[in-house]
Scaffold this active site. Structure first.
Site: not given
Length: 314
Positions: A50, A78, A92, A183
Site C-alpha cells: 500500500d 511485517y 489505515d 490492515r
C-alpha cells in the site's frame, strides 16, 4: 526547428532489485521509476505494498519475471504500529475517521487477544482493496459509498509478536501467509480489545528468504551510475532459494533446456531428497537453467526455463 528527443532504447536486464519502498509511493510507480533507471526492457513486481506502507518490494527484471509468482506465494513479515481507539474507513492513516473510543486496555488483555489471532484464522477482505467483483475493484465500490458482502478467507498467522505498547500505539511483528491483510488484522485486534483500531504504520521486512537489510532505496539507486545500478541487482535465483539445488552435466543441461524429461535415476547424480520443485544449474559454469519438477522414479520434468542460456555444451 525543434528536434524530437531520441528515445532511449530499452535493453535486456535480468535480476531482482530489492527495493526499500518509501511512504507515499505506489508499488507500480516504484516499479516504473526503477525500470526507467535501469533502462530495462521487461519488469514486474512480486506483490504490492500500500502507498502508506514502506519496506521490502522485490522487483523482477527480464528472466526473473518468470519466477515472480514464487514470491507472491511466499510468507511475508511485517512490523506494524496499530493505533488503538480510532477506526478509519480504510483501516489505515489514509482513510476518514469513523469512530473514536477510549483506550483502556492492560497487557494481560493484549496478550489474550493476540493469542486469538495466531495460527489459522478467517479474515474478511477489506472494501478498500484491489479484489474484483464483476470486473471492478472493491475500492471503486467503496469510494462510491457502496459496501458489498465479502466471504471470509482462510489465512495463517505464523508469528504475531508483541513488541511494545505505549497507549494508544501497539507495535507488533507479524509473519503471515499470502493473502493476509495486515490492515484487517489491526482492525480485528482493535475490535477484540473493544476500542477499535487502524494501522498507523506498516513496514515489510521480509519476503520469503529475502530481507530488508539487503534492500536499497530509489534515492540510493539514483545516486549510482549505470553499471552500479546493474550491479545492485540480485541474481535471478535469489527468488528460488527455498527450493533444493540440482546441478546437471553439460549434456543433461542441454537436454533439459530443450524441454526433455530426464530419467536421473540412471545417472550418477546425487539427487535431493523427495519430490517437487528444484532449481536447476549447469554444473560446469554454475548457470541457472530454470526450475524443474522432480517426479516419481527420479524423473525430472522441465518447468520454467531461462531463455537466455546457451543450450550448447561448454
Amino acid at each position: 526547428m525543434a528536434t524530437t528527443p531520441i528515445k532511449k532504447k530499452r535493453v535486456p536486464v535480468h535480476g531482482v532489485l530489492l527495493l526499500d519502498k518509501q511512504v507515499g509511493v505506489s508499488s507500480n510507480d516504484a516499479l516504473i521509476k526503477a525500470k526507467w533507471l535501469l533502462n530495462a526492457l521487461k519488469a514486474g513486481h512480486t506483490g504490492t505494498l500500500d502507498p502508506f506502507a514502506t519496506g521490502l518490494l522485490p522487483l523482477c527484471f527480464g528472466e526473473a519475471t518468470k519466477f515472480a509468482q514464487d514470491l507472491l506465494d511466499a510468507d511475508k513479515t511485517y512490523e506494524t504500529v496499530v493505533h488503538l481507539g480510532i477506526t478509519t474507513n480504510t483501516g489505515d492513516t489514509e482513510g476518514e475517521v469513523i469512530d473514536t473510543r477510549e483506550v483502556n486496555v492492560t497487557q494481560t488483555q493484549i496478550d489474550a487477544v493476540l493469542a486469538q489471532f495466531r495460527g489459522d484464522i478467517q479474515q474478511v477482505p477489506p472494501m478498500y482493496s484491489a479484489l474484483k467483483r464483476d470486473g471492478k475493484p472493491l475500492y471503486e465500490y467503496a469510494r462510491a459509498g457502496i459496501t458489498l458482502e465479502r466471504e471470509a478467507r482462510p489465512v495463517t498467522i505464523h508469528l504475531l509478536e508483541f513488541v511494545a505498547f505505549q497507549a494508544p500505539y501497539l507495535t507488533l511483528r507479524v509473519r503471515c501467509s499470502k493473502g493476509t491483510y495486515i490492515r484487517v488484522l489491526g482492525e480485528d485486534i482493535g475490535t477484540a480489545l473493544g476500542c477499535g483500531a487502524h494501522l498507523n504504520a506498516l513496514r515489510r521486512i521480509q519476503v520469503g528468504d529475502l530481507l530488508i537489510a539487503q534492500a536499497i532505496t530509489i534515492d540510493e539507486l539514483i545516486a549510482k551510475d549505470a553499471d552500479e545500478r546493474i550491479a545492485a541487482l540480485a541474481p535471478v535465483d535469489a527468488l528460488l532459494t527455498s527450493f533444493p539445488a540440482l546441478p546437471l552435466s553439460d549434456e543433461l543441461a542441454k537436454r533439459f533446456l530443450h524441454g526433455q524429461r530426464l530419467a536421473l535415476g540412471k545417472e550418477e547424480i546425487v539427487l535431493p531428497e523427495g519430490q517437487g520443485r528444484m532449481r536447476i544449474y549447469r554444473e560446469s559454469d554454475g548457470q541457472l537453467l530454470g526450475t524443474g519438477l522432480m517426479q516419481e522414479y527420479s524423473i525430472l520434468a522441465p518447468e520454467r526455463l531461462i531463455s537466455t542460456v546457451e543450450t550448447a555444451a561448454v
